[in-house]
Design a protein around this motif. Structure first.
Motif, short mmCIF file in Angstrom:
data_model
loop_
_atom_site.label_atom_id
_atom_site.label_comp_id
_atom_site.label_asym_id
_atom_site.label_seq_id
_atom_site.Cartn_x
_atom_site.Cartn_y
_atom_site.Cartn_z
N ASP A 1 19.14 -9.01 13.84
CA ASP A 1 17.81 -8.77 13.26
C ASP A 1 16.76 -9.62 13.96
O ASP A 1 15.63 -9.17 14.17
N ARG A 2 17.13 -10.86 14.30
CA ARG A 2 16.17 -11.76 14.95
C ARG A 2 15.74 -11.20 16.30
O ARG A 2 14.56 -11.22 16.65
N VAL A 3 16.71 -10.72 17.06
CA VAL A 3 16.38 -10.17 18.38
C VAL A 3 15.62 -8.86 18.24
O VAL A 3 14.59 -8.63 18.89
N LEU A 4 16.12 -7.97 17.38
CA LEU A 4 15.49 -6.66 17.24
C LEU A 4 14.10 -6.77 16.62
O LEU A 4 13.27 -5.88 16.79
N GLY A 5 13.85 -7.88 15.90
CA GLY A 5 12.52 -8.09 15.35
C GLY A 5 11.46 -8.22 16.43
O GLY A 5 10.27 -7.97 16.19
N THR B 1 21.65 -4.14 20.41
CA THR B 1 21.33 -2.93 19.65
C THR B 1 22.61 -2.20 19.27
O THR B 1 22.74 -1.68 18.15
N GLY B 2 23.58 -2.15 20.19
CA GLY B 2 24.86 -1.52 19.88
C GLY B 2 25.59 -2.24 18.77
O GLY B 2 26.15 -1.60 17.87
N LEU B 3 25.59 -3.58 18.81
CA LEU B 3 26.23 -4.34 17.74
C LEU B 3 25.55 -4.09 16.41
O LEU B 3 26.21 -3.94 15.37
N ALA B 4 24.22 -4.05 16.42
CA ALA B 4 23.49 -3.76 15.19
C ALA B 4 23.87 -2.39 14.63
O ALA B 4 24.00 -2.21 13.41
N ALA B 5 24.08 -1.42 15.53
CA ALA B 5 24.49 -0.08 15.09
C ALA B 5 25.87 -0.14 14.43
O ALA B 5 26.09 0.47 13.37
N TYR B 6 26.80 -0.85 15.05
CA TYR B 6 28.15 -0.94 14.50
C TYR B 6 28.16 -1.68 13.16
O TYR B 6 28.85 -1.29 12.21
#
Length: 938
Positions: free
Chosen positions: A647-651, A667-672
């Motif tokens: 979340d911190r990075v994607l923010g 982003t891939g890890l966030a999806a999983y």
């Protein structure tokens, strides 16, 4: 006369009062009040503040001002200090720590700042501490956060406001911000962000004719006569104008530029001007300077600027108090309203005003005031800049850099704009480009370099510096062909014995690694290390060693990988050229360790990398460490920490992508993670984004396999097995079969064992060869899993799971056993299957991931029902994954504050986990908890 009521604003008052009631019921919200000067924004803010205080709320009242626009955190810190005085011992630790860090960072001298350049990390930490502290207040008390005149907000305070809204918890929190229509880009961006997160908007327009007459009657204390009616027509329904024209000046607020002040009636200008001109000359001089200094009046600074005693100064200002040009509100001396301040400032010709700004700058430079204050007046003196104006702006950049790189960047851009003709421009341009790189605005940095290069007035050394910046920019943007062209140009133009050649050859080797050309990468890197140069290139060898470490890592030679990455890290620690930290060797070293060492050791190395990035103030370098840290916590089953990191990075993903940076891994890890939590829609959206990032240049040797591993999991969960297989085969053929950590190998074998057994067998062979070369536990686990899937052999798969557990890879072991449950249940006895299901369900439940639990219960309802067990309320089995993680860190000797920093959570969250763990284990102290963990009872 008594202050007039809020005539014509009853609907808005009701809306704010209703929001206050909802927030008290733990439904937090945000309200934006917008309107022109004098329209009633501040009165509405005061009304909701008074209501909240009367109901026992805690109020944080942040008041932004024009002259603080480039001074980080000023309105927030001032409000927090007032809040601390009110709350006393009840102030959360996070707020106390945030204030202490602000004071410590703000006291860094320019020399220290230039040496350590700790800017971005310190500013981010202050924001995090403040927001966590305020959310903690809102958990136990009702909290109203006010941002008045937010059109003047500085970047750092805007991040506080934004984080308060973005991370809105289920607490008693109401956030209200007032804005004037503005064209400032940062204000427009903030408004868009607030709107996107559900902020309600109150737009204040002119009063109706009926409300205008009612307000006029109240001000006059009787009927409105013909002369007053003419003034009302001129006031245009603006409450301030109505009141001022009828009885005198009121209220406080600061105008932006003249075109944004709105339509100020000539009669109001005339009224204020007449009163101003009636004052003695000494009073007019003081008022004029006060108007140039800001909306609020710091009498100490005004007295210093005029070299008079404060008592005498206040005596000279007495006529302004009598005519209510100046007022004292909440203990603060200032102009009654922004319009009044603007009229006073405009009482002299533009040229005279600008020359006075220059004079004030020179006067203030002789006394102890912040450099940014002196620089502000130098900037406003344009075009009559003093010859040293640019130096003060550079000092201002040094002053604010520890708190906000963006503010420092603004001052550097201003320094460049007012540089005298004929003065060398390159140094400031390079500083601007450096700051743009540090904050991730790579496209702009590249544009600065290109613009500077087009002047054709620089020598070879200057062009090298420009090209080096362009190189690092493009390397971060994965534009490898262009980056390689710049490297080759630099290598050709440096003297063969120049130490910089070593650095350039290291960069070239890394670019070759990203292309997958490991043999050539190794040759080039060794050439760099073997060069004979003029001087000892100690700090230059970091890059070739990093390249050799990555080559060895991808080939499975972990001993050599660790040797080179350790050497790279050692030399990097003494390297102060921030541009070379875009790729940090801590990443490579962590990747080497993750194959062979337990996860806590890996996380400790990544922490060292964070500390190095913090010392450099390098946000972009941290970006390369966040994915490996997220993967490490994910692998250990610390799903909440992994999600916090993603979340911190994607923010900030939009900022990074603007610079062309591809983020497929995170982003891939966030999806999983979204998939495992049961949020299929978010998982699909993030998976599509990650795939686009891979196509845009994010597919690189050694980094694409984990991203594709996650995307394949999402595709398979959606029932698209062919898509999952296609993704895995594609990245295998492109990079993985010759150079990879083989994250994708087990799933690749599982999905191709039936349709293409020859291909699957080749994958198994390569995985086993790598395991034999490296001897690493992770490679051994992967090889066992590959062979197990090829043979459909649960015994081999269980051995793989146990190998994962040696590394404390909870997730790896759980996924392997989960695959037995879903794909090979007929290969084990019913008793064995029941035991595996019990172990897997317990693991998924401990990680609090509902989707895999539901799948197992749906596919094996009878066995799952027989193994159903709720987590006990007491004992070691009752601890959640987060509580176990915190307990392990307590055993390592970390304080709660250090644990909070390690896990990217608040201090209070750690306190809660520790207290819950102690209660569940019937322990009374942290020492007992550490002892229990040490004995491996937890």
């Amino acid at each position: 006369m008594a202050m007039s009521s809020l005539i014509g604003r009853q609907p808005e008052q009701r809306q704010l009062a209703a929001a206050l009631e909802r927030a008290a019921a733990k439904t937090s919200s945000t309200i934006v009040i917008e309107g022109e000067p004098g329209i009633g924004k501040t009165r509405l803010r005061e009304d909701i503040r008074d209501r909240a205080l009367a109901q026992g709320w805690v109020v944080l009242d942040c008041r932004c001002a024009e002259f603080d626009g480039d001074r980080p955190f000023v309105p927030v810190i001032a409000a927090l200090e007032e809040l601390g005085d009110r709350l006393g011992d009840e102030v959360p630790t996070e707020i106390t720590d945030g204030l202490a860090l602000f004071r410590a960072t703000a006291s860094i001298t320019p020399d220290e700042t230039a040496h350590h350049n700790r800017a971005e990390s310190q500013g981010d930490r202050i924001v995090r501490l403040i927001v966590e502290g305020l959310h903690e207040v809102a958990r136990t008390r009702s909290l109203l956060v006010l941002f008045d005149d937010a059109h003047w907000i500085d970047e750092a305070s805007a991040r506080v406001l934004w984080d308060m809204v973005r991370r809105r918890p289920m607490t008693a929190l109401l956030t209200v911000a007032t804005f004037r229509p503005s064209t400032r880009e940062n204000v427009l961006a903030l408004r868009r962000a607030l709107d996107s997160h559900g902020a309600s908007n109150i737009h204040l327009g002119s009063l109706s004719p009926t409300d205008t007459l009612e307000l006029a009657s109240e001000v006059l204390g009787g009927p409105v006569g013909p002369e007053a009616a003419l003034l009302l027509r001129d006031a245009g329904g603006n409450p301030l104008f109505i009141t001022e024209l009828l009885k005198g000046v009121s209220e406080v607020e600061r105008g932006e530029a003249d075109p944004q002040l709105g339509r100020v009636p000539p009669s109001l200008v005339s009224l204020v001007s007449r009163r101003f001109l009636a004052f003695p000359e000494s009073t007019r001089d003081l008022l004029f300077d006060a108007a140039l200094l800001g909306l609020t009046v710091d009498v100490k600074i005004l007295a210093l600027a005029h070299n008079v005693d404060i008592t005498l100064l206040l005596a000279r200002l007495e006529p302004a108090f009598e005519q209510r040009i100046l007022v004292t509100r909440d203990g603060v001396l200032g102009f009654q309203h922004a319009v009044v301040q603007a009229i006073v400032a405009d009482s002299r010709p533009d040229a005279s005003r600008r020359l006075r700004h220059r004079d004030l700058a020179e006067r203030l430079s002789a006394v102890k005031v912040p450099a940014s204050m002196v620089a502000e007046h130098h900037w406003k003196s344009s075009p009559f800049h003093h010859v040293d104006a640019h130096l003060w702006m550079q000092r201002a950049a040094d002053e604010v850099r520890p708190l906000s790189l963006e503010a420092a960047l603004t001052w550097l851009e201003r320094a460049l704009a007012c540089l005298p003709d004929g003065h060398p421009r390159l140094d400031i341009q390079m500083e601007i480009a450096k700051h743009l790189v540090l904050v991730g605005r790579l496209s702009e940095a590249e544009a600065i370099c290109s613009m500077s290069g087009d002047t054709n007035t620089v020598d070879d050394e200057v062009r090298r510096r420009l090209t080096l910046i362009a190189l690092t920019t493009m390397a971060g943007r994965t534009r490898q062909d262009e980056a390689m062209a710049h490297v080759d140009w630099l290598i050709a133009h440096y003297d063969p014995r120049d130490p910089q050649q070593v650095e350039m050859l290291g960069w070239k080797a890394l670019l070759l690694v990203y292309r997958g050309d490991l043999d050539e990468a190794e040759r080039v890197a060794r050439r760099g290390l073997e060069m004979e140069v003029w001087a000892n290139p100690t700090f230059m060898v970091s890059r070739p060693h990093e390249a050799l470490g990555v080559v060895a890592l991808l080939r499975g030679d972990l001993e050599r990988a660790l040797e080179h990455t350790a050497r790279a890290t050692e030399t990097y620690e003494h390297h102060e050229n921030v541009f070379t930290t875009i790729m940090t060797p801590h990443f490579s070293r962590s990747m080497a360790l993750i194959s062979s060492r337990p996860l806590p050791e890996v996380i400790a190395v990544i922490e060292q990398g964070y500390q190095s990035c913090d010392r450099a103030g390098h946000a972009l370098a941290r970006l390369h460490l966040d994915p490996i840290m997220a993967i490490a916590h994910f692998a250990g089953g610390d799903v909440d920490v992994a999600r916090t990191l993603t979340d911190r990075v994607l923010g900030r993903a939009d900022d990074w992508r603007t610079g062309g940076i591809s983020l497929p891994t995170i982003t891939g890890l966030a999806a999983y993670l979204a998939l495992l939590r049961g949020d299929a829609d978010t998982a699909r959206h993030l998976a599509a984004t990650a795939f686009d990032e891979l196509l845009s240049g994010g597919a690189q040797a050694g980094s694409a396999d984990f991203a594709v591993f996650c995307l394949a999991k999402v595709a398979e969960a959606d029932g698209d097995v062919d898509r999952a297989r296609e993704l895995l085969v594609g990245v295998w053929e492109l990079f993985a079969k010759n150079a990879s950590l083989f994250t994708i190998a087990p799933d690749l074998v599982r999905l191709t064992a039936v349709s293409d057994p020859v291909f699957a067998a080749d994958v198994v062979d390569r995985a086993e060869q790598r395991a034999e070369r490296s001897g690493a536990a992770m490679d051994r686990a992967n090889a066992l899993a590959c062979r197990g899937h090829l043979r459909r052999d649960p015994v081999l798969l269980e051995q793989a799971a146990q190998a994962w557990e040696e590394l404390q890879w909870t997730m790896g072991a759980t996924l392997i056993r989960d695959s037995i449950v879903h794909h090979y249940p007929d290969r084990v006895s019913s008793v064995e299957l029941s035991e595996i299901i019990r172990v897997v369900l317990a693991a998924w439940e401990l990680m609090e991931l509902p989707r895999p639990v539901e799948l197992i219960r749906a596919r094996h309802p009878r066995i799952a029902k027989s193994t159903r067990s709720t987590r006990p309320s007491h004992g070691a089995g009752s601890l959640s994954q987060a509580e176990r993680t915190v307990a392990r860190l307590v055993a390592e000797g970390l304080t709660n504050k250090e644990i909070a920093q390690r896990l990217f959570v608040s201090h209070r969250t750690v306190d809660t986990h520790v207290s819950h763990a102690l209660a569940k284990l019937s322990l009374s102290s942290r020492v007992q908890l550490a002892g229990l963990v040490t004995k491996e009872l937890v």
